[in-house]
Design a protein around this motif. Structure first.
Motif, short mmCIF file in Angstrom:
data_model
loop_
_atom_site.label_atom_id
_atom_site.label_comp_id
_atom_site.label_asym_id
_atom_site.label_seq_id
_atom_site.Cartn_x
_atom_site.Cartn_y
_atom_site.Cartn_z
N MET A 161 31.70 39.10 46.72
CA MET A 161 30.95 37.91 46.31
C MET A 161 30.22 38.17 44.99
SD MET A 161 31.55 35.45 48.40
CE MET A 161 30.21 34.25 48.42
N TRP A 162 30.60 37.40 43.96
CA TRP A 162 30.05 37.46 42.61
C TRP A 162 30.56 38.66 41.82
CZ3 TRP A 162 26.65 36.03 46.66
CH2 TRP A 162 26.31 34.68 46.68
N VAL A 163 30.77 39.78 42.46
CA VAL A 163 31.36 40.95 41.80
C VAL A 163 32.41 41.53 42.74
CG1 VAL A 163 29.35 41.55 40.39
CG2 VAL A 163 29.51 42.46 42.72
N PRO A 164 33.42 42.23 42.17
CA PRO A 164 33.68 42.49 40.76
C PRO A 164 34.29 41.29 40.06
CG PRO A 164 35.46 43.40 42.07
CD PRO A 164 34.44 42.84 43.06
N GLY A 165 34.66 41.45 38.80
CA GLY A 165 35.25 40.36 38.04
C GLY A 165 36.59 39.93 38.61
N PRO A 166 37.11 38.78 38.15
CA PRO A 166 38.31 38.22 38.74
C PRO A 166 39.54 39.11 38.67
CG PRO A 166 37.67 37.02 36.75
CD PRO A 166 36.54 37.91 37.11
N GLN A 167 39.73 39.84 37.58
CA GLN A 167 40.91 40.69 37.47
C GLN A 167 40.87 41.82 38.50
OE1 GLN A 167 41.24 41.95 33.39
NE2 GLN A 167 42.14 40.00 32.73
N THR A 168 39.71 42.43 38.65
CA THR A 168 39.58 43.51 39.64
C THR A 168 39.66 42.95 41.06
OG1 THR A 168 38.25 44.84 38.12
CG2 THR A 168 38.11 45.39 40.46
N ASN A 194 29.81 46.94 34.51
CA ASN A 194 29.55 45.84 33.56
C ASN A 194 29.47 44.50 34.27
OD1 ASN A 194 29.60 47.69 31.44
ND2 ASN A 194 31.72 47.25 30.89
N ASP A 195 30.38 44.28 35.24
CA ASP A 195 30.37 43.03 36.00
C ASP A 195 29.05 42.86 36.75
OD1 ASP A 195 32.98 42.57 35.17
OD2 ASP A 195 33.87 43.45 36.99
N CYS A 196 28.59 43.94 37.38
CA CYS A 196 27.33 43.89 38.13
C CYS A 196 26.16 43.60 37.20
CB CYS A 196 27.10 45.20 38.87
SG CYS A 196 28.26 45.50 40.24
#
Length: 339
Positions: A161-168, A194-196
């Motif tokens: 939820m909210w992290v990690p980014g969409p690619q990961t 970085n996403d966090c």
């Protein structure tokens, strides 16, 4: 006379049973968990599983549908049409789920009526709205299957939820097994940090500003190579967040993980969607660990072994990343849900 504890109960679990008597107890905003769970959500999740499969199929075909009048062959007895039977019941149960049921109803009515080409645009607009309301930004393009999502959250304790980014997030959902997912987190740790940081920078609620600051300290510690310090701070920050913003009953509800002895897992379908997705990994991280009983130190991140099993087995960069993802999700949850 000293108060007795249950056999095998760790010191930290015994302390968790005591009421909060700190000086600032009751002075911070808290979340009433009762509005987030119910025993009657199975129809919602059943319908969501059906709807999710069709959303993915429809989004995959959306460009072709919007560009021409040719529609795919429609099976009259489709899951989408049968799903309409759920909506009235769901609306009563989930009236506060940000308009989800109305969006589903609006998406279904054009399909069930005549499948006329001019209606497709509004259908896709409604489906996009459903996705935006159900999922945080990192999962909106991914639109994970609910069964896959539940496996990662409950079976492996991976925060999504909210992290990690969409690619990961996509890579984790596509990975073949838990070992592969752990390797992905290990390889992409810098991007995840970085996403966090990006999510934490967006947190604005006054009652989680201190927690936000400490979570950003975890980010800085990881980047500086202080992985053990990062994991220890994240584990204790997680505990502090739960202590501060949930009452005792809610904390027990969300963290009592007796799976190893009882085989009972986190009851995903007892909670509303955002709560289930945010706190299933919290439950996983609270698996019982009793060093005096000879329990082996787990290799995966855990709140109790981080406190009572400090070792090279438990403390690692990848576990510190897990812990940072977890506290980031929880901080962001409270940022969106606190009064």
């Amino acid at each position: 006379m000293a108060e007795s504890k249950e056999p095998g109960e760790s010191e930290d679990q015994a302390e968790d049973q005591e009421p909060d008597e700190s000086e600032d107890a009751g002075q911070t905003e808290s979340v009433d968990l009762s509005r987030f769970y119910t025993s009657a959500l199975k129809p919602f999740y059943d319908s969501m599983r059906i709807q999710n499969a069709w959303i993915n199929k429809m989004l995959a075909d959306s460009a072709a549908m919007r560009m021409g009048p040719v529609l795919p062959r429609i099976v009259v007895d489709s899951p989408l049409i049968r799903m309409t039977a759920y909506t009235d019941n769901i609306r009563r149960q989930m009236a506060d789920l940000t308009g989800f049921n109305d969006m589903v109803r609006k998406a279904l009515e054009p399909l069930a009526a005549a499948y006329r080409p001019p209606q497709w645009h509004s259908v896709f607009a409604s489906l996009d709205d459903v996705i935006n309301r159900l999922y945080p930004e990192n999962l909106r393009d991914v639109t994970p299957d609910l069964d896959d999502l539940e496996e990662l959250l409950v079976e492996e304790g991976i925060p999504l939820m909210w992290v990690p980014g969409p690619q990961t997030a996509r890579a984790l959902l596509d990975a073949p097994d838990a070992a592969a997912r752990r390797r992905i987190l290990g390889r992409r740790w810098k991007g995840i940090v970085n996403d966090c940081e990006a999510v934490l920078e967006e947190v604005t609620h006054l009652d989680v500003q201190d927690a936000r600051g400490f979570a950003l300290d975890v980010v800085r510690a990881l980047r500086a190579g202080h992985t053990s310090a990062a994991q220890a701070l994240a584990a204790n920050l997680l505990d502090s967040l739960l202590q501060r913003h949930f009452d005792h009953a809610a904390r027990v509800q969300l963290t009592k993980n007796d799976f190893k002895t009882t085989g009972v897992k986190f009851k995903f379908e007892d909670y509303k969607f955002k709560v289930a997705c945010t706190f299933a990994p919290v439950w996983y991280a609270h698996a019982r660990y009793f060093p005096k009983n000879g329990d082996p130190i787990p290799r995966t991140f855990g709140r109790h072994p981080s406190a009572h099993g400090v070792s090279r087995t438990q403390y690692s960069r990848i576990n510190a990343v897990y812990a940072l993802m977890l506290v980031t999700s929880v901080v962001k949850f409270f940022d969106t849900e606190l009064p």
